[in-house]
Design an enzyme around this catalytic site. Structure first.
Site, PDB file in Angstrom:
ATOM      1  NE  ARG A  57     -20.376 -17.422  38.170  1.00 39.58           N
ATOM      2  CZ  ARG A  57     -19.526 -16.967  37.260  1.00 39.58           C
ATOM      3  NH1 ARG A  57     -19.932 -16.628  36.049  1.00 39.58           N
ATOM      4  NH2 ARG A  57     -18.255 -16.783  37.538  1.00 39.58           N
ATOM      5  CB  CYS A  91     -18.077 -21.530  40.292  1.00 37.89           C
ATOM      6  SG  CYS A  91     -18.840 -19.926  40.699  1.00 37.89           S
ATOM      7  CG  ASN A  92     -17.027 -22.013  46.717  1.00 38.45           C
ATOM      8  OD1 ASN A  92     -17.167 -22.831  47.597  1.00 38.45           O
ATOM      9  ND2 ASN A  92     -15.842 -21.779  46.157  1.00 38.45           N
ATOM     10  CB  THR A  93     -21.130 -17.747  43.641  1.00 36.67           C
ATOM     11  OG1 THR A  93     -20.072 -17.207  44.456  1.00 36.67           O
ATOM     12  CG2 THR A  93     -22.344 -16.859  43.781  1.00 36.67           C
ATOM     13  CB  ALA A  94     -21.922 -21.889  40.094  1.00 36.45           C
ATOM     14  CB  THR A 135     -19.001 -14.014  46.118  1.00 34.83           C
ATOM     15  OG1 THR A 135     -19.977 -15.036  46.326  1.00 34.83           O
ATOM     16  CG2 THR A 135     -17.943 -14.494  45.141  1.00 34.83           C
ATOM     17  CE  LYS A 179     -14.914 -13.931  39.090  1.00 38.55           C
ATOM     18  NZ  LYS A 179     -14.935 -15.313  38.581  1.00 38.55           N
ATOM     19  CB  CYS A 209     -14.683 -17.226  46.337  1.00 38.53           C
ATOM     20  SG  CYS A 209     -14.504 -16.511  44.674  1.00 38.53           S
TER      21      CYS A 209
END
Lengths: 252, 252
Positions: A57, A91-94, A135, A179, A209
């Site tokens: 992302r 998932c925050n960024t998603a 992120t 990750k 995140c």
């Protein structure tokens, strides 16, 4: 392919996960922890897609990698096909693609950032100064800071963000380390980043995140934290229990 | 309900879980641990039904509760609808219905007991004495002991089982405690049960109920263990990697 061959399941939560897979497990664990249950049967029913082949992302936001949207839609449709009544994304960024996902998937969705900001409002004074670890894509897009005006309307929250150097030296390498399963490295780097925010006056820090709360908590951050993963998990449990209670009341 | 709207996903593992939900998380965690990966995208894709409203397997075997078969089929069909290419069940006792599930769901399945027995064969001498901790239903049905003849053909494994009193005082209450989140109580009871098997000559013990390895390992059991959950997870990772490699080779 067999479909329409299963019964309705009240309160079935669809999880669009795998971003990353360890963060999805952390989210599922926090759903269990937030559920009052003494037997299997009292727990929240979930249907989880953890298909981690979704393009990154953060790279997509920077324009250095392909968009994850089609892959996320693909995963979302799998849980729709399985009969979920709600979609959430650990998932925050998603959430940069939240609008497209909601309109294409056609199911109710809970927004992780709103869940976190509701908890910020609970712990934050009228002019609180709140740190945010996330992120680059989440920070640069204003995913948290621009959303504040809606959910924290009566507060004058001041966001305290990592500097460019703190992001590139500590935050992003920490997320990559988690990750890759290097949890201890990730924690050490995030402690440095949290310490810098605290020194600049942050009274609490949002773990924005889903890789971050896997290794950082209030103890290791040395200040109160708002864990976006746990905040979303608590909302999911509430939604599912309401749906199941409603179903139980409707059944004679 | 939307279906057939997502692409094929090579190596997508369907997990018929929720029996119980914590055991499903333990299984997913062990899939991650068994996967050589340094980024999200290298991990095994999974589609997980964790719908814990499935009737209790042990009660059904005793004839004191309804059959879980229809509810398990229902959950299995959800992951079939989502495009899984394999079904696995992280619950030993549920394997009493393995044949019906396989014939109805129409997908390949890996058998958890076979995965565990393969590992027993690796650590066990030609006339080894192996302990087994499991639910009453798994023990009384001979799910492990009757299957031995196939997978341990050349070994004369002697099974060392808990007595009636050990089951009712320690093993079954321990499993219920883990399901209720009382992990420390569960561990203490299982240590007593493992100690009794060791005293009767067991050289190793099979953790043959998915609640057990959540709290018991070789250290706390004070002898080598064969963890059926981890054994199945390793087979799942192998299957998924083979499928994805085959797909990669077939793509020009």
């Amino acid at each position: 392919m067999q479909t329409d061959t299963y019964r309705a399941c009240a309160g079935l939560v669809g999880v669009l996960g795998g971003m990353g897979p360890l963060a999805t497990l952390d989210f599922l664990r926090k759903i269990l922890a937030a559920t009052p249950a003494s037997s299997d049967q009292q727990h929240v029913p979930v249907l989880v897609s953890s298909i981690p082949q979704i393009p990154d992302r953060a790279s997509a936001f920077r324009g250095t990698g392909p968009s994850p949207l089609n892959a996320m839609l693909d995963c979302g449709r799998r849980v729709v096909a399985g009969g979920a009544g709600l979609i959430v994304i650990p998932c925050n960024t998603a959430h940069l693609w939240f609008g497209e996902l909601r309109s294409e998937l056609g199911l109710p969705m809970l927004h992780m950032v709103d869940a976190a900001l509701d908890e910020v409002a609970q712990i934050c004074g009228p002019e609180g100064r709140i740190g945010l670890l996330a992120t680059d894509a989440t920070l640069d897009s204003g995913l948290y800071c621009k959303r504040t005006s809606n959910t924290l309307a009566r507060r004058k929250v001041q966001w305290c963000l990592p500097t460019e150097a703190e992001r590139s030296d500590w935050v992003m390498p920490a997320i990559a380390a988690v990750k890759a399963g290097e949890l201890s490295t990730g924690r050490t780097l995030l402690q440095l980043a949290a310490g810098a925010l605290r020194q600049r006056g942050a009274q609490a820090v949002v773990l924005g995140c889903t890789e971050i709360p896997i290794v950082l908590d209030a103890d290791s951050a040395n200040m109160p934290v708002v864990d976006a993963t746990a905040a979303l998990a608590r909302q999911v449990v509430r939604w599912s229990m309401e749906q199941r209670n409603r179903r139980a009341l409707a059944t004679p």
